[in-house]
Design a protein around this motif. Structure first.
Motif, PDB file in Angstrom:
ATOM      1  N   TYR A 137       0.715  -1.283   0.077  1.00 31.75           N
ATOM      2  CA  TYR A 137       0.031  -0.030   0.016  1.00 31.75           C
ATOM      3  C   TYR A 137       0.827   1.122  -0.026  1.00 31.75           C
TER       4      TYR A 137
ATOM      5  N   THR B 163       2.588   1.640  -3.445  1.00 30.46           N
ATOM      6  CA  THR B 163       1.704   2.061  -4.397  1.00 30.46           C
ATOM      7  C   THR B 163       1.424   3.669  -4.199  1.00 30.46           C
ATOM      8  N   GLU B 164       1.115   4.050  -3.185  1.00 28.26           N
ATOM      9  CA  GLU B 164       0.691   5.420  -2.917  1.00 28.26           C
ATOM     10  C   GLU B 164       2.077   6.368  -3.493  1.00 28.26           C
TER      11      GLU B 164
ATOM     12  N   TYR C  53       1.936   9.012  -6.769  1.00 30.24           N
ATOM     13  CA  TYR C  53       2.410  10.679  -6.607  1.00 30.24           C
ATOM     14  C   TYR C  53       3.571  10.948  -7.504  1.00 30.24           C
TER      15      TYR C  53
ATOM     16  N   THR D 179      -5.608  16.861  -6.070  1.00 31.14           N
ATOM     17  CA  THR D 179      -4.826  15.821  -4.732  1.00 31.14           C
ATOM     18  C   THR D 179      -4.373  16.941  -4.067  1.00 31.14           C
TER      19      THR D 179
ATOM     20  N   HIS E 295      -9.489   4.630  -8.281  1.00 29.39           N
ATOM     21  CA  HIS E 295      -9.071   5.001  -7.186  1.00 29.39           C
ATOM     22  C   HIS E 295      -8.626   3.715  -5.813  1.00 29.39           C
TER      23      HIS E 295
ATOM     24  N   ASN F 287     -12.326   9.612   2.158  1.00 32.72           N
ATOM     25  CA  ASN F 287     -11.092  10.098   1.126  1.00 32.72           C
ATOM     26  C   ASN F 287     -11.526  11.236   0.268  1.00 32.72           C
TER      27      ASN F 287
ATOM     28  N   ASP G 257      -5.594   9.596  -0.524  1.00 30.81           N
ATOM     29  CA  ASP G 257      -5.348   8.088  -0.226  1.00 30.81           C
ATOM     30  C   ASP G 257      -5.464   7.312  -1.429  1.00 30.81           C
ATOM     31  N   PHE G 258      -4.128   7.150  -1.982  1.00 33.05           N
ATOM     32  CA  PHE G 258      -4.082   6.443  -3.344  1.00 33.05           C
ATOM     33  C   PHE G 258      -3.496   5.076  -3.222  1.00 33.05           C
ATOM     34  N   ALA G 259      -3.421   4.469  -2.061  1.00 34.85           N
ATOM     35  CA  ALA G 259      -2.857   3.441  -1.789  1.00 34.85           C
ATOM     36  C   ALA G 259      -3.325   2.049  -2.352  1.00 34.85           C
ATOM     37  N   SER G 260      -4.369   2.201  -2.935  1.00 34.47           N
ATOM     38  CA  SER G 260      -5.063   0.960  -3.545  1.00 34.47           C
ATOM     39  C   SER G 260      -5.323   1.166  -5.203  1.00 34.47           C
ATOM     40  N   THR G 261      -4.837   2.113  -5.451  1.00 31.51           N
ATOM     41  CA  THR G 261      -4.991   2.776  -6.900  1.00 31.51           C
ATOM     42  C   THR G 261      -4.335   1.698  -7.976  1.00 31.51           C
TER      43      THR G 261
END
Length: 328
Positions: free
Chosen positions: A85, A88-89, A93, A113, A285, A292, A320-324
């Motif tokens: 996670y 990924t985030e 970015y 963002t 997302h 979020n 919160d782009f940890a699961s994008t």
């Protein structure tokens, strides 16, 4: 014990924010830390020396993941998921967002963002750069013998995890211009959905970008291999709890909605995990929920407060782009 842990975290937070602002000499927390299952966040005010002419103080939000801290609480597959996670985030970015913003140009109301001042991770010995979220999660790090907690070389597993993790230093979204809450109203939900539709549109048909995202990010959040297996196993019970809490009628007995989704999980996973070249593929997302989104505060009628002008033009801010990843 908790006080000691917090003081240690505070001590190491300054070097983290100095990755973004080297001239910072101290900071003060402005609120209690936000402790989540996979990360912690802190709103802080930075102070600078007199030789920094740009600003003497600055407010920002710092998100951190301490691998050692989470290893004390999680099994390796769960810790690995937490580190994925984080990776990924940070990669979103640094590697994906600049392309999205470039495609959108200066169009007002595009993807919004928080501004990212610095982001990075050091997961050497825990994850390889080539490792994918969908790889076998039961295998431990290549360089660490988890059976006797030692690492190749002079350091042991405890030492390496003390140093491993990552951070994101980002803009603090104004609490006078934006709200973050759950539940939200129907008009606010429409505004959030419009922001998400803009996010989807920004990557729609961009095959090169989607191939890059497929390589650098995780698979989409609906891919079962990126999820904790306990989530699927617990779907029937979770749905019963949810439907009772919100007084939702489900008259199918043991075959409630949670059970039916559980039965169809593999099919749903396949249908919602497209390749970059598939029709309707775009960026998903991955965690689209009310908390979020930062939504502009609408001024009360007759109010002379003009603070909301810039937020209205900017629109909803996604976080919160940890699961994008590539999705639908």
């Amino acid at each position: 014990k908790e006080r000691v842990k917090n003081s240690i975290k505070m001590k190491f937070l300054l070097p983290t924010v100095q990755q973004a602002f080297p001239a910072a000499i101290s900071y003060e927390p402005l609120a209690s830390p936000i402790v989540q299952a996979n990360a912690e966040g802190q709103l802080i005010s930075l102070s600078f020396g007199d030789n920094d002419k740009d600003f003497l103080t600055k407010t920002c939000f710092v998100k951190t993941v301490d691998a050692h801290q989470y290893n004390e609480k999680k099994t390796w597959p769960d810790l690995r998921r937490t580190l994925m996670y984080l990776r990924t985030e940070v990669r979103f970015y640094k590697d994906i967002l600049p392309d999205l913003l470039s495609f959108m140009g200066d169009v007002e109301g595009g993807v919004s963002t928080p501004e990212i001042f610095a982001a990075g991770y050091d997961l050497e010995g825990l994850l390889t750069e080539e490792e994918r979220a969908t790889d076998d999660p039961t295998k431990g790090p290549m360089n660490i013998d988890w059976s006797d907690s030692c690492i190749t070389g002079a350091n042991n597993a405890h030492d390496i995890q003390q140093k491993k993790g990552g951070y994101i230093v980002m803009e603090a979204i104004s609490g006078t211009e934006y709200m973050q809450d759950s539940p939200i109203t129907i008009p606010q939900a429409k505004e959030a959905l419009e922001a998400m539709a803009t996010f989807h549109a920004s990557a729609w048909g961009k095959q090169g970008l989607l191939e890059k995202a497929q390589e650098r990010l995780s698979r989409g959040s609906y891919h079962l291999k990126t999820r904790n297996p306990k989530e699927v196993a617990g779907l029937p019970e979770a749905w019963t709890h949810f439907s009772n809490a919100f007084d939702i009628a489900d008259d199918d007995g043991e075959e409630n909605l949670g059970k039916r989704i559980q039965i169809l999980a593999e099919y749903i996973c396949d249908e919602t995990s497209p390749a970059p070249t598939d029709p309707y593929a775009t960026l998903s997302h991955g965690d689209c929920k009310a908390m979020n989104f930062f939504l502009p505060i609408q001024p009360e009628e007759g109010s002379s407060n003009n603070d909301s002008g810039s937020s209205a033009r900017r629109g909803a801010v996604l976080v919160d782009f940890a699961s994008t990843g590539v999705g639908l």
